[in-house]
Design a protein around this motif. Structure first.
Motif, PDB file in Angstrom:
ATOM      1  N   ASN A  70      51.253  47.233  28.650  1.00 13.52           N
ATOM      2  CA  ASN A  70      50.657  45.912  28.497  1.00 13.52           C
ATOM      3  C   ASN A  70      51.595  44.866  29.092  1.00 13.52           C
ATOM      4  N   LYS A  71      51.672  44.871  30.441  1.00 12.87           N
ATOM      5  CA  LYS A  71      52.495  43.866  31.122  1.00 12.87           C
ATOM      6  C   LYS A  71      51.650  42.896  31.936  1.00 12.87           C
ATOM      7  N   GLY A  72      50.330  43.025  31.840  1.00 11.82           N
ATOM      8  CA  GLY A  72      49.474  42.138  32.600  1.00 11.82           C
ATOM      9  C   GLY A  72      49.467  42.458  34.076  1.00 11.82           C
ATOM     10  N   GLY A  73      49.029  41.489  34.905  1.00  7.88           N
ATOM     11  CA  GLY A  73      48.927  41.677  36.341  1.00  7.88           C
ATOM     12  C   GLY A  73      50.171  41.218  37.066  1.00  7.88           C
ATOM     13  N   GLY A  74      50.058  41.109  38.391  1.00 10.49           N
ATOM     14  CA  GLY A  74      51.196  40.700  39.194  1.00 10.49           C
ATOM     15  C   GLY A  74      51.457  41.699  40.301  1.00 10.49           C
ATOM     16  N   ASP A  75      52.645  41.609  40.906  1.00 12.07           N
ATOM     17  CA  ASP A  75      52.952  42.532  41.998  1.00 12.07           C
ATOM     18  C   ASP A  75      53.422  43.869  41.447  1.00 12.07           C
ATOM     19  N   VAL A 132      51.765  47.265  35.376  1.00 10.73           N
ATOM     20  CA  VAL A 132      51.987  48.664  34.992  1.00 10.73           C
ATOM     21  C   VAL A 132      50.639  49.301  34.678  1.00 10.73           C
ATOM     22  N   GLU A 133      50.481  50.576  35.042  1.00 11.41           N
ATOM     23  CA  GLU A 133      49.225  51.287  34.789  1.00 11.41           C
ATOM     24  C   GLU A 133      49.373  52.368  33.729  1.00 11.41           C
ATOM     25  N   GLU A 134      50.521  52.388  33.032  1.00  9.64           N
ATOM     26  CA  GLU A 134      50.708  53.355  31.953  1.00  9.64           C
ATOM     27  C   GLU A 134      49.884  52.940  30.739  1.00  9.64           C
ATOM     28  N   GLY A 135      49.966  53.724  29.662  1.00 12.52           N
ATOM     29  CA  GLY A 135      49.244  53.415  28.438  1.00 12.52           C
ATOM     30  C   GLY A 135      48.520  54.636  27.921  1.00 12.52           C
ATOM     31  N   SER A 186      58.596  50.325  38.654  1.00  9.90           N
ATOM     32  CA  SER A 186      57.572  49.820  39.550  1.00  9.90           C
ATOM     33  C   SER A 186      56.237  50.490  39.239  1.00  9.90           C
ATOM     34  N   CYS A 187      55.155  49.720  39.385  1.00  4.38           N
ATOM     35  CA  CYS A 187      53.831  50.303  39.329  1.00  4.38           C
ATOM     36  C   CYS A 187      53.685  51.298  40.480  1.00  4.38           C
ATOM     37  N   ARG A 210      35.476  42.467  33.957  1.00  7.08           N
ATOM     38  CA  ARG A 210      35.633  41.670  35.173  1.00  7.08           C
ATOM     39  C   ARG A 210      37.062  41.208  35.425  1.00  7.08           C
ATOM     40  N   GLY A 211      37.983  41.511  34.521  1.00  7.28           N
ATOM     41  CA  GLY A 211      39.379  41.186  34.749  1.00  7.28           C
ATOM     42  C   GLY A 211      40.177  42.453  34.939  1.00  7.28           C
ATOM     43  N   PHE A 212      41.489  42.310  35.055  1.00  8.99           N
ATOM     44  CA  PHE A 212      42.365  43.471  35.147  1.00  8.99           C
ATOM     45  C   PHE A 212      43.404  43.411  34.035  1.00  8.99           C
ATOM     46  N   PHE A 213      43.760  44.586  33.508  1.00 12.69           N
ATOM     47  CA  PHE A 213      44.782  44.732  32.481  1.00 12.69           C
ATOM     48  C   PHE A 213      44.404  43.964  31.210  1.00 12.69           C
ATOM     49  N   THR A 214      43.102  43.942  30.914  1.00 12.57           N
ATOM     50  CA  THR A 214      42.619  43.267  29.720  1.00 12.57           C
ATOM     51  C   THR A 214      41.208  43.760  29.428  1.00 12.57           C
ATOM     52  N   SER A 215      40.695  43.413  28.281  1.00 16.41           N
ATOM     53  CA  SER A 215      39.271  43.596  28.005  1.00 16.41           C
ATOM     54  C   SER A 215      38.618  42.226  28.008  1.00 16.41           C
ATOM     55  N   ASP A 216      37.316  42.187  28.344  1.00 18.07           N
ATOM     56  CA  ASP A 216      36.620  40.911  28.349  1.00 18.07           C
ATOM     57  C   ASP A 216      35.178  41.134  27.904  1.00 18.07           C
ATOM     58  N   ALA A 217      34.366  40.096  28.004  1.00 23.66           N
ATOM     59  CA  ALA A 217      33.007  40.150  27.452  1.00 23.66           C
ATOM     60  C   ALA A 217      32.117  41.148  28.184  1.00 23.66           C
ATOM     61  N   LYS A 218      32.480  41.556  29.414  1.00 24.16           N
ATOM     62  CA  LYS A 218      31.693  42.516  30.162  1.00 24.16           C
ATOM     63  C   LYS A 218      32.176  43.953  29.963  1.00 24.16           C
ATOM     64  N   SER A 219      33.307  44.155  29.313  1.00 26.37           N
ATOM     65  CA  SER A 219      33.767  45.508  29.017  1.00 26.37           C
ATOM     66  C   SER A 219      32.782  46.137  28.035  1.00 26.37           C
ATOM     67  N   ALA A 220      32.258  47.324  28.378  1.00 27.51           N
ATOM     68  CA  ALA A 220      31.168  47.848  27.545  1.00 27.51           C
ATOM     69  C   ALA A 220      30.942  49.329  27.779  1.00 27.51           C
ATOM     70  N   LEU A 221      30.373  49.970  26.760  1.00 27.25           N
ATOM     71  CA  LEU A 221      29.818  51.314  26.855  1.00 27.25           C
ATOM     72  C   LEU A 221      28.318  51.180  27.073  1.00 27.25           C
TER      73      LEU A 221
END
Length: 610
Positions: free
Chosen positions: A162-167, A172-175, A241-242, A577-588
């Motif tokens: 949980n490091k958010g976005g960026g370069d 990070v894509e772990e988790g 590094s990612c 619709r975002g990256f490294f987060t959940s939002d209102a469009k995240s869904a099953l």
């Protein structure tokens, strides 16, 4: 209408009457209580001497005259219903869904799905390596119950992810990366999770531990017992590094568990071509050289592993993996026996068709937008039918054995020779495995921004020209751009199932391939030839699913995972619709078939019909 037959225009010169890759020539439909069948074939006398054409025509006559039943509704898009199953999270809480990252369906119809570790966008993100809380996130496991239509938060693991976005040096894509259920889940409640625990993070060396563990779910309450963990397998990953964590898992019919791992390598230092730059590194560990990982026979990253979990929480090695683990080179151990497939970059989704025990996989390619006559092919996202242990090429070769150029020391900006796909050598200073690698097996589907299955004229040494104007495209139904391959399942029709929502038999045996993005990228059902699929043979047929698994901002725009449930319906995760987060469009979501069974109904068949 339902298309029965298409013309393959690649086999002749269609001229001005070309339709393109999707050229229907025969179709049928039910209409107003009757049945209509059209064919554009039969325009010559000799057509009627062809056994296949006569069988085609006979089938049409039997169905339209009510002598036999047939399904002429299976591909009519109006016969499918896409329904969002989960609601938006309550503010500040991931009560419905985390940052979507994978799903699995249970035999009783429950759907378990995971969140990687990104928090609600309102929550803090720690990126300072001096802070012990850096990257700390929650990898959530949710359960959707189709009986109650309710979601339960089964549990959450404390993960690094949980490091958010960026370069590349920030994100990070772990988790929490993967989930599977034990083959005897209904009896034991065992859940396998593939994740990166925050507790094992070393902030000094910027190394972490990836593991696959078994947990127990209380089947009555849908709660995960976090104290029940049995760690099956663990290995180190660099997190300075990612990127590229992989994550998918799947079972075969023999109780072997397959685990997909990314190459744990940065994309940033090779201009988007081969990840083969020995420099830079962090405290002695290169993060720009996939020869350290995917091309290394002694490293579990950039692989598809195959193990046989045992009841006591350990595992054994099945026969037939790529290595035994006993291979030596210059007197030392140089291989890992868990490796089934090597040379994959970022395989997020894998699937085994238990009817054949064939492995299907997809992985994301590098970032180069166009081929280079100096360095090699453009980015190729890839899908492969894998019938035996193999080397799929990365970072030496991609597509149908198209090589990259070496860029070894002392100056990684200067090209050396082209890699030999038939006899690749790992001569990286970061390699602690074998130098001589297994030959590369070509892949079935690859696509770039220019199109599907690009290929080029080759010189006497087999090296493609990589001149874009000389490219030919073997899969005209494919296109890329911004692309991220998301492998899907092979559908198996269950005739004995009484489900009223199962997909029809038409889709039986078809392999679903898709992309995270939904613009020009694939979302298709394909058929491969069993005689050539294991050696990289191109698919023989494809049809788009974009009107059935709906695209667009209000549809399933960002495809993260898709699996069929025991009810024969397709369950899909939309990332949001975002990256490294959940939002209102995240869904099953669930996509069901509403067209009913074959026609005519049994009581409408002509008298005496079989």
């Amino acid at each position: 209408v339902h298309t029965v037959a298409r013309v393959r225009e690649a086999g002749y010169q269609p001229g001005s009457s070309a339709n393109g890759w999707d050229h229907p020539v025969s179709w049928c439909r039910d209409y107003d209580g009757g049945r209509s069948f059209y064919t554009g074939m039969g325009g010559t006398v000799s057509s009627y001497d062809e056994t296949d054409f006569r069988a085609h025509l006979r089938g049409a006559l039997l169905w339209t005259t009510r002598v036999s039943q047939a399904d002429c509704k299976a591909t009519i898009t109006g016969n499918y219903k896409a329904e969002r199953l989960t609601q938006a999270n309550q503010p500040g809480r991931n009560d419905q869904i985390g940052e979507p990252h994978g799903l699995v369906t249970a035999p009783d119809g429950r759907v378990l799905y995971i969140g990687r570790g990104g928090a609600d966008s309102s929550q803090p993100v720690v990126t300072d390596w001096n802070n012990p809380e850096i990257g700390k996130g929650k990898g959530e496991i949710h359960v959707y119950d189709p009986q109650t239509k309710k979601v339960t938060l089964a549990g959450a693991l404390t993960v690094f992810g949980n490091k958010g976005g960026g370069d590349e040096l920030i994100k990070v894509e772990e988790g929490l990366l993967g989930i599977e259920l034990d083959p005897r889940f209904e009896e034991n409640g065992w859940v396998y999770l593939h994740y990166t625990p925050h507790s094992q993070l070393n902030r000094d060396t910027r190394m972490a531990e990836r593991r696959v563990s078994r947990f127990t779910l209380d089947l009555a309450t849908n709660k995960l017992d976090l104290g029940s963990e049995k760690v099956l397998l663990k290995w180190p990953v660099q997190v300075h590094s990612c990127c590229h964590s992989g994550g998918g898992m799947t079972w075969d019919s023999k109780g072997n568990l397959y685990i997909a791992t990314g190459d744990n390598n940065s994309s940033r230092f090779s201009d988007g071509y081969s990840g083969n730059n020995p420099e830079p590194n962090y405290k002695g560990v290169s993060f720009a050289d996939a020869r350290r990982t995917a091309g290394n026979t002694n490293n579990l990253n950039g692989k598809i592993l195959r193990i046989h979990p045992e009841p006591d929480g350990t595992y054994t090695l099945p026969s037939g993996n790529l290595f035994t683990g006993q291979e030596t080179d210059e007197g030392g151990g140089k291989t890992r026996g868990e490796i089934y497939v090597m040379g994959v970059r970022n395989p997020a989704r894998i699937f085994v068709d238990k009817q054949t025990d064939t492995l299907y996989a997809g992985w994301v390619g590098p970032d180069a937008g166009a081929p280079s006559t100096t360095w090699g092919p453009a980015k190729y996202d890839t899908f492969a039918v894998i019938t035996k242990a193999s080397n799929r090429g990365w970072p030496y070769c991609m597509g149908n054995k198209q090589p990259y150029r070496d860029r070894n020391l002392p100056d990684p900006s200067k090209p050396l020779g082209w890699y030999d796909c038939n006899a690749p050598k790992n001569e990286s200073p970061n390699n602690d495995g074998l130098v001589n690698l297994p030959p590369v097996t070509g892949n079935n589907i690859w696509y770039s921004p220019q199109g599907g299955a690009p290929d080029f004229p080759r010189d006497a040494n087999g090296v493609p020209s990589y001149k874009q104007e000389e490219a030919t495209y073997g899969l005209p139904w494919l296109k890329g751009g911004g692309q991220a391959a998301m492998n899907g399942p092979v559908y198996r029709y269950d005739a004995a199932s009484g489900s009223g929502t199962k997909w029809p038999a038409y889709w039986d045996g078809k392999w679903f391939v898709g992309d995270f993005y939904d613009a020009d990228q694939p979302r298709n059902a394909v058929l491969t030839d069993p005689k050539t699929q294991g050696d990289g043979g191109l698919p023989v047929h494809s049809e788009s699913l974009k009107k059935i698994v709906p695209i667009g901002n209000d549809g399933i725009k960002n495809l993260m995972d898709w699996k069929f449930g025991p009810d024969g319906a397709l369950y899909v995760l939309d990332y949001g619709r975002g990256f490294f987060t959940s939002d209102a469009k995240s869904a099953l979501w669930r996509v069901t078939y509403t067209g009913g069974g074959p026609t005519p109904a049994a009581d409408q068949l002509a008298r005496g019909a079989q």
